[in-house]
Design a protein around this motif. Sequence first.
Motif, PDB file in Angstrom:
ATOM      1  N   ALA A 310       0.908  -1.277  -0.027  1.00 54.81           N
ATOM      2  CA  ALA A 310       0.060  -0.091  -0.062  1.00 54.81           C
ATOM      3  C   ALA A 310       1.058   1.254   0.092  1.00 54.81           C
ATOM      4  N   SER A 311       0.889   2.017  -1.025  1.00 55.62           N
ATOM      5  CA  SER A 311       1.703   3.324  -1.306  1.00 55.62           C
ATOM      6  C   SER A 311       0.689   4.493  -1.155  1.00 55.62           C
ATOM      7  N   GLU A 318      -2.132   3.719  -3.617  1.00 53.82           N
ATOM      8  CA  GLU A 318      -2.056   2.580  -4.730  1.00 53.82           C
ATOM      9  C   GLU A 318      -1.776   1.219  -3.863  1.00 53.82           C
ATOM     10  N   CYS A 319      -2.726   0.420  -4.220  1.00 54.46           N
ATOM     11  CA  CYS A 319      -2.623  -0.996  -3.546  1.00 54.46           C
ATOM     12  C   CYS A 319      -2.164  -1.932  -4.472  1.00 54.46           C
ATOM     13  N   GLU A 320      -1.516  -2.867  -3.922  1.00 51.11           N
ATOM     14  CA  GLU A 320      -1.228  -4.241  -4.818  1.00 51.11           C
ATOM     15  C   GLU A 320      -2.141  -5.482  -3.919  1.00 51.11           C
ATOM     16  N   VAL A 321      -2.985  -6.082  -4.772  1.00 52.60           N
ATOM     17  CA  VAL A 321      -3.522  -7.214  -4.094  1.00 52.60           C
ATOM     18  C   VAL A 321      -3.421  -8.488  -4.666  1.00 52.60           C
ATOM     19  N   ALA A 339      -9.567   4.434   3.921  1.00 50.10           N
ATOM     20  CA  ALA A 339      -8.532   4.595   2.897  1.00 50.10           C
ATOM     21  C   ALA A 339      -7.182   4.235   3.697  1.00 50.10           C
ATOM     22  N   GLU A 340      -7.352   4.015   4.999  1.00 48.69           N
ATOM     23  CA  GLU A 340      -6.005   3.853   5.206  1.00 48.69           C
ATOM     24  C   GLU A 340      -5.732   2.169   5.396  1.00 48.69           C
ATOM     25  N   ARG A 341      -4.794   1.904   4.741  1.00 46.81           N
ATOM     26  CA  ARG A 341      -4.671   0.391   4.463  1.00 46.81           C
ATOM     27  C   ARG A 341      -3.110  -0.138   4.852  1.00 46.81           C
ATOM     28  N   GLU A 342      -3.119  -1.289   5.499  1.00 44.99           N
ATOM     29  CA  GLU A 342      -1.856  -1.818   5.935  1.00 44.99           C
ATOM     30  C   GLU A 342      -1.634  -3.086   5.199  1.00 44.99           C
ATOM     31  N   ALA A 343      -0.505  -3.246   4.680  1.00 46.56           N
ATOM     32  CA  ALA A 343      -0.187  -4.350   4.009  1.00 46.56           C
ATOM     33  C   ALA A 343      -0.292  -5.676   4.780  1.00 46.56           C
ATOM     34  N   GLY A 344      -0.665  -6.782   4.198  1.00 47.61           N
ATOM     35  CA  GLY A 344      -0.456  -8.042   5.249  1.00 47.61           C
ATOM     36  C   GLY A 344      -2.142  -8.415   5.603  1.00 47.61           C
TER      37      GLY A 344
END
Length: 364
Positions: A310-311, A318-321, A339-344
């Motif tokens: 998540a950038s 911009e997220c990669e899923v 909107a606040e997203r954390e990877a994992g």
Amino acid sequence: MSKVIDVELRGIIKKFQNNVVVQDFNLQVEQGEFIAFLGPSGCGKTTTLNMIAGFLDPDGGDLLIKGQRMNGVPPYKRELGMVFQTYSLFPHMTVAENIAYGLKLRKVGKQEMQERVKRVLELVKLPNVADRYPKQLSGGQRQRIAIARALVIEPSLLLLDEPLSNLDAKLREELRDELKRLHQEIGVTTIFVTHDQEEALALSDRIVVLNHGFVEQIGTPLEIYNQPASEFVHTFIGKTNRMEGEVIAIDADGIKVRTTGGLLIQAAKQAREFSLQQKVIVFVRPEKIKLSDTGVHTGANQVEGHLQLASFLGSYTECEVVAGKHTLSVKVQMSDKSAEREAGTTVYCNWDAEDVLIMPAERG
Ligand SMILES: Nc1ncnc2c1ncn2[C@@H]1O[C@H](COP(=O)(O)OP(=O)(O)OP(=O)(O)O)[C@@H](O)[C@H]1O
Ligand SMILES: [Mg+2]
């Protein structure tokens, strides 16, 4: 009411040695229109503009300006203003002398010349630099002077070759808005060359997308964005997710595709016809995908995935899923509450059937 055609390209061809760099280019530019030539480096944008300007002669086809065949007619007889890719102000002349140059050639009287230079400097919002030399201006100011110099002769056609390149992002956007305002104000027929899709979308009435000297599509920004004629157009005009697959069902509502990465995707009815088991490519734009934390469906499509990256980029993230064997790019607007997203974490990607574009896997 019949429309007035200012520029017409009929089957224009250009070769350098045996290398064909412009192939069968057909276009009608209406009076007052703002047209962009959009395409990657080397696709033939400058070459085509130079043929319209008269610096190059076509090897085939006809070029018409205001209904007159122009093949072989020199540039100075074409009444057009041009801003070159490398803006070329005369370094030993002041800004005022640079701008007045074309008027001098046209034997415009001294007083009128001064008035017109003053007016055009106001138009490009640089009223106080008349006595400076180019080296005493910033890059952006120089580009505006190059535009002023092209405008001062009151051309019936304005040709701009990447006039906003070499500028930082902010200045680029400012000058882009200014060009748009200028065009609204004076309404001169304009052909604008760029490799920047945002510039083309923001400014143009119509866009000509070029690839290796071929016209891929001519259309309004909305047509180019929403109904691309080819995979090249779709992928060149903005970021997108691309998945290969096979058609497994077709009914009145749309088409179902199974991707090679194991996803089932529902698409609305497409402009193109498809058949069962046809190999296809499925596209979904990152901004069309909504992320949620729960499995509640918000669109015809939902896939479970793993948020890998998540950038935060200011106005959006911009997220990669990772979903199935695909990695989806997702653009989350910051107005979105989640909107606040954390990877994992586990996330669900939702999108509508209307936001799926399908193209045949083989071009044709
Ligand atoms: N005078 C020339 N002699 C030989 N080849 C040329 C000449 N001018 C251009 N070319 C070739 O023609 C092709 C098209 O060039 P052109 O300058 O039109 O590209 P472009 O779309 O404007 O690219 P860019 O975005 O990099 O400015 C390129 O492959 C280029 O190498
Ligand atoms: Mg060029």
